[in-house]
Scaffold this active site. Structure first.
Site, PDB file in Angstrom:
ATOM      1  N   ILE A  11       0.885  -1.183   0.000  1.00  0.00           N
ATOM      2  CA  ILE A  11       0.000   0.000   0.000  1.00  0.00           C
ATOM      3  C   ILE A  11       0.911   1.218   0.000  1.00  0.00           C
ATOM      4  CG2 ILE A  11      -1.682   1.316   1.388  1.00  0.00           C
ATOM      5  CD1 ILE A  11      -2.910  -1.268   0.349  1.00  0.00           C
ATOM      6  N   HIS A  12       0.840   2.051  -1.032  1.00  0.00           N
ATOM      7  CA  HIS A  12       1.710   3.225  -1.018  1.00  0.00           C
ATOM      8  C   HIS A  12       1.094   4.458  -1.656  1.00  0.00           C
ATOM      9  CE1 HIS A  12       2.515   1.992  -5.183  1.00  0.00           C
ATOM     10  NE2 HIS A  12       2.801   3.260  -5.373  1.00  0.00           N
ATOM     11  N   ARG A  13      -0.059   4.325  -2.319  1.00  0.00           N
ATOM     12  CA  ARG A  13      -0.585   5.493  -3.039  1.00  0.00           C
ATOM     13  C   ARG A  13      -1.069   6.573  -2.087  1.00  0.00           C
ATOM     14  NH1 ARG A  13      -1.246   4.991  -8.663  1.00  0.00           N
ATOM     15  NH2 ARG A  13      -0.877   2.820  -9.209  1.00  0.00           N
ATOM     16  N   ARG A  31       6.953   5.404   2.268  1.00  0.00           N
ATOM     17  CA  ARG A  31       5.848   6.363   2.417  1.00  0.00           C
ATOM     18  C   ARG A  31       4.809   5.868   3.437  1.00  0.00           C
ATOM     19  NH1 ARG A  31       3.859   9.730  -1.956  1.00  0.00           N
ATOM     20  NH2 ARG A  31       2.031  10.761  -1.188  1.00  0.00           N
ATOM     21  N   ASP A  75      -2.288  -1.594  -3.914  1.00  0.00           N
ATOM     22  CA  ASP A  75      -2.777  -0.464  -4.705  1.00  0.00           C
ATOM     23  C   ASP A  75      -1.764  -0.121  -5.805  1.00  0.00           C
ATOM     24  OD1 ASP A  75      -0.765   0.731  -3.229  1.00  0.00           O
ATOM     25  OD2 ASP A  75      -2.059   2.194  -2.229  1.00  0.00           O
TER      26      ASP A  75
END
Ligand code: UD1
Length: 357
Positions: free
Chosen positions: A204-206, A237, A278
């Site tokens: 998950i990074h968006r 992030r 994502d």
């Protein structure tokens, strides 16, 4: 012919690998520019090492920053790099800030631009990637589309005459790495996880999932309640945002692991019960490895994975839980992402553009 590739972020290094191989085989001069958007060794250096990519000829070292500051820092430096090397074509990859900066600087100085992975659309105008890909496609002289759907988008935006369907270069590299992982029985870095029913690999990074604390908390809680262990390969992030907001990532079924190098990632996914992500690339990689994928977004550019039943969009906590426990998808031998020779077609299209000038 002299081709300049401009890359800066993890997925671009993966796409660069098959292009660099073909350019070496064909004998064109290849200048590689690394913007420095990604600088952690696990997001950058390991890809060059493991995928046999030559060292960059220029490194802009821009690092992190707001969209404007990061993109502007790249733009400011690209003029000099372009004028020093005078390429016959500038090749830009995907949809990051590095893509847009390289395309804009090359267009302003009248160097021909080819955009690899052109024509993808989420139609979500709040995503930075959507701004980057729309603007880059319209600046480019040659749009190299990975899928028929992407070609259709380019046609409907009036770009048909400068677009060509070449297939997806990520398929080229994935198929090679998969075969080498399977033939050498490469060690699965997640083999020690105590998971009799298997584990899920998560990334998950968006920005839309990490930057709002309520949103990140909802996703973390859903993953912590999963029916099997979930290994979150944590991009810096997501770690930073969780720490800022006091969100604990290690809880329930959820365990945190550092990002993996590419061959290790493929070994981890091939041995998993599913992927939750994502990321754009990982959705396709899961499909190509025939591992069910749950995509934590409202839309995807890779609609073929959904239509074929191997990917499900799940945005809320309840949707994530439901998607993880769904029945196995139907077997398929469909090849919407090409045959593993997209890089050769992309270079042939660039040669044809050059011959016309
Ligand atoms: C970028 C791309 C995204 C792509 C992703 C792949 C844009 C707008 N986004 O997102 O499309 O899917 O790369 O991973 O270009 N950071 C580090 N170390 C690094 C790089 C980043 O710690 O090596 C941290 C910094 O806190 C930085 C944050 O990650 O502020 C975000 O990095 P950034 O380059 O802005 O975007 P990504 O989230 O990596």
């Amino acid at each position: 012919m002299k081709i300049m590739s401009v890359v800066g972020a993890r997925p671009q290094f993966v796409k660069l690998a098959p292009i660099a191989n073909v350019l070496r085989e064909v004998g064109h001069e290849h200048i590689i520019v690394h913007t420095g958007q990604h600088y952690d060794p696990m997001l950058s250096d390991v890809f060059f090492r493991d995928l046999g990519i030559p060292e960059p000829d220029a490194h802009l070292g821009v690092g992190s920053g707001s969209h404007g500051a990061q993109t502007g820092a790249m733009l400011a430096q690209m003029d000099q790099v372009l004028q020093q090397h005078e390429p016959d074509c500038v090749l830009v990859y995907g949809d990051t800030n590095s893509t847009l900066a390289a395309a804009v600087s090359a267009v302003k100085l009248h160097y021909p631009v080819a955009h690899l992975e052109a024509g993808l659309r989420s139609f979500n105008r709040s995503m930075p990637e959507e701004h980057n890909r729309v603007l880059t496609d319209h600046a480019a002289d040659l749009c190299l589309a990975p899928t028929k759907v992407a070609m259709h988008h380019l046609e409907s935006e009036g770009l048909a005459a400068r677009s060509e369907l070449v297939g997806d270069v990520m398929t080229d590299v994935l198929l090679q790495v998969r075969d080498s992982v399977l033939s050498t029985k490469a060690e699965n870095p997640l083999a020690d996880i105590d998971a009799p029913l298997g584990y899920y690999v998560a990334t998950i990074h968006r920005a839309e999932n990490t930057d709002d604390p309520e949103r990140l908390r909802e996703i973390v809680d859903a993953l912590a309640a999963a029916d099997r262990p979930v290994v979150l390969l944590a991009h810096p992030r997501v770690r930073a945002k969780a720490a800022d907001h006091g969100i604990v990532l290690e809880k329930g079924a959820l365990a945190v692991h550092d990002p993996l190098a590419y061959p290790e990632l493929i070994a981890a996914v091939v041995n998993s019960a599913g992927v939750v992500t994502d990321s754009g690339g990982l959705q396709k990689e899961a499909f190509l490895l025939r591992v069910p994928c749950t995509t934590v977004r409202r839309e995807t550019e890779w609609v073929e994975t959904i239509e074929l039943g191997w990917n499900v969009l799940a945005n809320t906590s309840a949707e994530i839980t439901k998607a993880l426990t769904r029945t196995a998808p139907p077997a398929t031998d469909a090849t919407p992402y090409g045959d593993g020779h997209a890089a050769q077609r992309a270079i042939a299209a660039i040669e044809a553009l050059y011959a016309k000038r």
